[in-house]
Design a protein around this motif. Structure first.
Motif, short mmCIF file in Angstrom:
data_model
loop_
_atom_site.label_atom_id
_atom_site.label_comp_id
_atom_site.label_asym_id
_atom_site.label_seq_id
_atom_site.Cartn_x
_atom_site.Cartn_y
_atom_site.Cartn_z
N TYR A 254 10.20 87.67 71.34
CA TYR A 254 9.17 86.66 71.51
C TYR A 254 9.74 85.42 72.19
N GLU A 255 8.87 84.78 72.93
CA GLU A 255 9.19 83.45 73.46
C GLU A 255 9.22 82.50 72.27
N ASP A 256 10.10 81.52 72.31
CA ASP A 256 10.33 80.67 71.14
C ASP A 256 9.06 80.00 70.62
N SER A 257 8.20 79.55 71.51
CA SER A 257 7.05 78.76 71.06
C SER A 257 5.99 79.60 70.35
N VAL A 258 6.06 80.92 70.47
CA VAL A 258 5.07 81.77 69.80
C VAL A 258 5.66 82.49 68.60
N MET A 259 6.96 82.38 68.42
CA MET A 259 7.62 83.05 67.30
C MET A 259 6.98 82.63 65.98
N GLY A 260 6.64 83.60 65.15
CA GLY A 260 6.02 83.32 63.86
C GLY A 260 4.51 83.17 63.90
N ARG A 261 3.95 83.06 65.11
CA ARG A 261 2.49 82.93 65.24
C ARG A 261 1.89 84.16 65.91
N PHE A 262 2.61 84.75 66.85
CA PHE A 262 2.13 85.93 67.58
C PHE A 262 2.88 87.16 67.10
N THR A 263 2.17 88.29 67.11
CA THR A 263 2.78 89.57 66.76
C THR A 263 2.39 90.62 67.78
N ILE A 264 3.39 91.25 68.37
CA ILE A 264 3.13 92.33 69.31
C ILE A 264 3.26 93.67 68.59
#
Length: 119
Positions: free
Chosen positions: A60-70
């Protein structure tokens, strides 16, 4: 002919959620990495998330880590992006990408789906 078709974009308020889908056709990607990129107005396209062929490894890109899930469903030849706690800075056109072999980003791109997060 290989096609990647994204869906699930839309308008959402800050803190809301969206789930993007990318359905591939014309070729199986069950042995290849897939992922998501995004391009905000006036900015370059940037990496968001990547998943390996088995779904075991995710990046994940750092700014989406913990908010986005692929995630992915190889039986459906589809990759997903669950986006939670959305912020206005997540506003962008989101593009699906599929790799063949080790090259990344892959050569296959979708047309994009627009995500707008209102403040």
């Amino acid at each position: 002919q290989v096609q990647l078709v994204e869906s699930g974009g839309g308008l959402v308020q800050t803190g809301g959620s969206l789930r993007l889908s990318c359905a591939a056709s014309g070729r199986s990607f069950s042995n290849d990495d897939m992922g998501w990129f995004r391009q905000a107005p006036g900015k370059e396209r940037e990496f968001v998330a990547r998943i390996n062929w088995s779904g075991y490894s995710k990046y994940y890109e750092d700014s989406v880590m913990g908010r986005f899930t692929i995630s992915r469903d190889n039986d459906r030849n589809t990759v997903y992006l669950q986006m939670n706690s959305l912020k206005p800075e997540d506003t962008a056109v989101y593009y699906c990408n599929a790799a063949v072999g080790d090259r990344w980003p892959g050569v296959y791109w979708g047309q994009g789906t627009e995500v707008t997060v209102s403040s």
